[in-house]
Scaffold this active site. Sequence first.
Site, PDB file in Angstrom:
ATOM      1  N   GLY A   9     -15.707 -47.237 -16.195  1.00 15.10           N
ATOM      2  CA  GLY A   9     -16.995 -47.195 -16.883  1.00 15.10           C
ATOM      3  C   GLY A   9     -17.956 -46.247 -16.209  1.00 15.10           C
ATOM      4  N   PRO A  10     -19.044 -45.887 -16.911  1.00 12.44           N
ATOM      5  CG  PRO A  10     -20.568 -45.580 -18.637  1.00 12.44           C
ATOM      6  CD  PRO A  10     -19.408 -46.389 -18.230  1.00 12.44           C
ATOM      7  CB  THR A  13     -21.726 -49.993 -16.173  1.00 18.53           C
ATOM      8  OG1 THR A  13     -20.650 -49.360 -15.488  1.00 18.53           O
ATOM      9  CG2 THR A  13     -22.289 -49.046 -17.209  1.00 18.53           C
ATOM     10  N   GLY A  14     -22.314 -51.701 -13.142  1.00 16.36           N
ATOM     11  CA  GLY A  14     -22.079 -52.976 -12.448  1.00 16.36           C
ATOM     12  C   GLY A  14     -20.622 -53.281 -12.173  1.00 16.36           C
ATOM     13  CD  GLU A 233     -39.064 -29.450 -29.452  1.00 18.81           C
ATOM     14  OE1 GLU A 233     -38.494 -30.440 -29.976  1.00 18.81           O
ATOM     15  OE2 GLU A 233     -38.502 -28.722 -28.615  1.00 18.81           O
TER      16      GLU A 233
HETATM   17 ZN    ZN Z   1     -34.390 -27.713 -29.958  1.00 18.56          ZN
END
Ligand code: ZN
Length: 420
Positions: A9-10, A13-14, A233
Amino acid sequence: MPKGVLLVGPPGTGKTLLARAMAGEAGVPFFSITGSEFVEMFVGVGAARVRDLFEQARAAAPCIIFIDELDALGRARGVGPLSGGHDEKEQTLNQLLAEMDGFDTSAGVVILAATNRPEILDPALLRAGRFDRQVLVDRPDRKGRADVLRVHLKKVQLGRDVDTDAVAALTPGFAGADLANLVNEAALLATRRGADAVAMADFTAAVERIVAGLERHQRVLGDKERRTVAVHEMGHALVAMTLPGTDPVHKISIIPRGIGALGYTLQRPSEDRYLASESELRNRLAVLMAGRAAEALVLGEVSTGAADDLVKATDIAHDMVARYGMSREVGQVVYDRQQQRFLNLPEGMALERGLSDDTSHRIDMAVRALVDEAFARASALLAERRALLQEGADKLLAQETLTEADLLPLAEAARRKPAV
Ligand code: ZN
């Protein structure tokens, strides 16, 4: 009983906590070591450490051995820039494999290991009788995040307006460690303004800090640049507000944050998503390309500001073609197997498939067609909403930051225009 269990897992994450908790529940000794501790300068030292560790464990059985960062010592042999001279790492890995083969599960020793990079592990580690069980320890979903937050929130004085579920909703993709960091950051903000409790506004400010990097007021953009960023944006935001099934726009801003991002459009996922339909992916592509499309439409030329969008769009388009079988020209054959190596595939199957020149050419063309189509779609949508784009960009230039409420009238007007 399984011999070896790999927690995948990443970071944050424990996985380590989970291993500790297992030893605690079982009431057995817990031997913990980090993969990088095995990697020594002197040949033979790492292997000797592995031997010692297993000797100790056998004497204390039943017990649990936990190897954190298994990838540091279990990297596939013979790959990587420095391979060849790495006898030491290889010896250590061989010793670990030999120790794992050398005892049977009735000895009462269970080996747990954790990694966030299963794809670089030596396949020999994942063979039957070694780490043949893999447990995915993923980032928590919204309810999971609320539960994790409740644990960390006990440590701070909370204002009345703080709603744990609302904070959880603002933080998709956060791992447990990120949430702990968030609570800490919010408490610091509250302290700095001299408050005696942490308010909801501290949490939203902390989320922004963590998500988009620290606010940098000192970085001043020229007027022309500011205008370009505002148009860019607003292009993202307008297309996102128009297309169905895209995440609602939470906030857009032209205040530079962190390194690289001159402005940003924060879309807040309304729910955690594990599945995306083809049309949703196409919409996502159109939103990503809309920044550049807006620049081309309003300013008559494009800038370097879309570099990051192009990377993301190319990645999505590539996945659509090579992983999800969404291109008619290329077909429903998967050409990208990298991510699947740890999912218990037999070794031969997991090998990267060689691509013919013709196939890679067709993949490239299909990826390009998807991105081009998304750009054309974003351009057409924005051309229909050109007045709104101008109006929104001017408003953004004046206020620097627009929230969901500020955007509401624009969003309603944008949705009334024809779709493309
Ligand atoms: Zn952009």
